[in-house]
Each structure stands twice: as structure tokens, then as C-alpha cells.
Design a protein around this motif. Structure first.
Motif, PDB file in Angstrom:
ATOM      1  N   UNK A   1       0.792  -1.220   0.000  1.00  0.00           N
ATOM      2  CA  UNK A   1       0.000   0.000   0.000  1.00  0.00           C
ATOM      3  C   UNK A   1       0.831   1.279   0.000  1.00  0.00           C
ATOM      4  N   UNK A   2       2.092   1.196   0.374  1.00  0.00           N
ATOM      5  CA  UNK A   2       2.928   2.391   0.391  1.00  0.00           C
ATOM      6  C   UNK A   2       3.602   2.672  -0.946  1.00  0.00           C
ATOM      7  N   UNK A   3       3.458   1.780  -1.886  1.00  0.00           N
ATOM      8  CA  UNK A   3       4.132   1.922  -3.175  1.00  0.00           C
ATOM      9  C   UNK A   3       3.250   2.667  -4.174  1.00  0.00           C
ATOM     10  N   UNK A   4       3.791   3.730  -4.732  1.00  0.00           N
ATOM     11  CA  UNK A   4       3.034   4.561  -5.675  1.00  0.00           C
ATOM     12  C   UNK A   4       2.498   3.747  -6.845  1.00  0.00           C
ATOM     13  N   UNK A   5       3.302   2.828  -7.324  1.00  0.00           N
ATOM     14  CA  UNK A   5       2.954   2.095  -8.530  1.00  0.00           C
ATOM     15  C   UNK A   5       1.769   1.161  -8.384  1.00  0.00           C
ATOM     16  N   UNK A   6       1.320   0.912  -7.163  1.00  0.00           N
ATOM     17  CA  UNK A   6       0.197  -0.003  -6.954  1.00  0.00           C
ATOM     18  C   UNK A   6      -1.152   0.703  -6.993  1.00  0.00           C
ATOM     19  N   UNK A   7      -1.143   2.016  -7.150  1.00  0.00           N
ATOM     20  CA  UNK A   7      -2.388   2.789  -7.140  1.00  0.00           C
ATOM     21  C   UNK A   7      -2.939   2.945  -8.547  1.00  0.00           C
ATOM     22  N   UNK A   8      -4.253   2.741  -8.650  1.00  0.00           N
ATOM     23  CA  UNK A   8      -4.915   2.743  -9.948  1.00  0.00           C
ATOM     24  C   UNK A   8      -5.440   4.119 -10.342  1.00  0.00           C
ATOM     25  N   UNK A   9      -5.858   4.882  -9.370  1.00  0.00           N
ATOM     26  CA  UNK A   9      -6.458   6.184  -9.645  1.00  0.00           C
ATOM     27  C   UNK A   9      -5.856   7.238  -8.721  1.00  0.00           C
ATOM     28  N   UNK A  10      -5.659   8.410  -9.284  1.00  0.00           N
ATOM     29  CA  UNK A  10      -5.075   9.546  -8.554  1.00  0.00           C
ATOM     30  C   UNK A  10      -5.968  10.770  -8.726  1.00  0.00           C
ATOM     31  N   UNK A  11      -6.005  11.575  -7.678  1.00  0.00           N
ATOM     32  CA  UNK A  11      -6.756  12.808  -7.748  1.00  0.00           C
ATOM     33  C   UNK A  11      -5.838  14.013  -7.836  1.00  0.00           C
ATOM     34  N   UNK A  12      -6.417  15.147  -8.146  1.00  0.00           N
ATOM     35  CA  UNK A  12      -5.702  16.412  -8.092  1.00  0.00           C
ATOM     36  C   UNK A  12      -5.366  16.708  -6.635  1.00  0.00           C
ATOM     37  N   UNK A  13      -4.246  17.300  -6.408  1.00  0.00           N
ATOM     38  CA  UNK A  13      -3.803  17.541  -5.044  1.00  0.00           C
ATOM     39  C   UNK A  13      -4.296  18.850  -4.464  1.00  0.00           C
ATOM     40  N   UNK A  14      -4.034  19.010  -3.188  1.00  0.00           N
ATOM     41  CA  UNK A  14      -4.329  20.243  -2.485  1.00  0.00           C
ATOM     42  C   UNK A  14      -3.064  20.676  -1.752  1.00  0.00           C
TER      43      UNK A  14
END
Length: 123
Positions: A104-117
Motif C-alpha cells: 500500500x505504500x508503493x506509488x505504482x500499486x495505485x490505480x487512480x489519482x486525484x488532483x492535489x491540495x
């Protein structure tokens, strides 16, 4: 899943903020959710994650004890409460959705990303 983070701002050191990440789509509750941050000139780094039902959380050592992640599946929202802020916490905070809790800490395992704040902490 579409994600949108909000709640950032300018705060003095020692202060607090509550970040939110609103998700669209009917499958939000089937994803583990994470928060990441990227400071100016640095790589994006893991901050915290919460399991799909909200029963398990995981934090980066740098924020443990100061930040709290939670979620409300009925509201399709994940939260990050950030306390005792330090200047080094200044960064753009983004949320992301993942189906692989084992990494869960690895960026590459994420499927969707949102705009940041943007969170800016003054000394």
C-alpha cells in the motif's frame, strides 16, 4: 473512480488542517485509499493509507502520531487530519485508490489519482 482533494491552506507551525478527498463512482468502497505528498523539488512520498472498510490504517514514520486517516464509504470520502504541522510537511497532498493492501505504500500499486491540495506550513 475520480478523486478530488481539498482542504489545504496556509497554517503556522504547530497548527492543524483537515483534508478531504471526494470520490465519484459506485466502487469507492472496494478500494483501499492512500494519501501521498510531494514537496517542492522532491519525489512524491507515501503518507497514510486506510483499508477498504476503514478497519486498518498504515502511516509513514514521519507522520505517525500526528496525522490520522479515515474514510466514510457512505459519503465516498477519505479524510486526512493533520496535526502538529511542521514546515517540512509543506507539500501538495494527493489521494489515490488501490486494490493491493500488501504494497500500500508503493506509488505504482495505485490505480487512480486525484488532483492535489497544497498545504503550506510557515515557521
Amino acid at each position: 473512480v475520480q478523486l478530488q482533494a481539498s482542504g489545504g491552506g496556509l497554517v503556522q507551525a504547530g497548527g492543524s488542517l483537515s483534508l478531504s478527498c471526494a470520490a465519484s463512482g459506485r466502487t469507492f468502497s472496494s478500494y483501499h485509499m492512500g494519501w501521498f505528498r510531494q514537496a517542492p523539488g522532491k519525489e512524491r512520498e507515501f503518507v497514510a493509507a486506510v483499508s477498504w472498510r476503514g478497519g486498518t490504517t498504515y502511516y509513514a514514520d514521519s507522520v505517525k502520531g500526528r496525522f490520522t486517516i479515515s474514510r466514510d464509504n457512505a459519503m465516498n470520502t477519505v479524510y486526512l487530519r493533520v496535526n502538529s504541522l511542521r514546515p517540512e510537511d509543506t507539500a501538495v497532498y494527493s489521494c489515490a485508490a488501490n486494490r493491493n493492501w500488501g504494497n500500500v505504500a508503493a506509488l505504482g500499486t495505485y490505480d487512480y489519482w486525484g488532483q492535489g491540495t497544497l498545504v503550506t506550513v510557515s515557521s
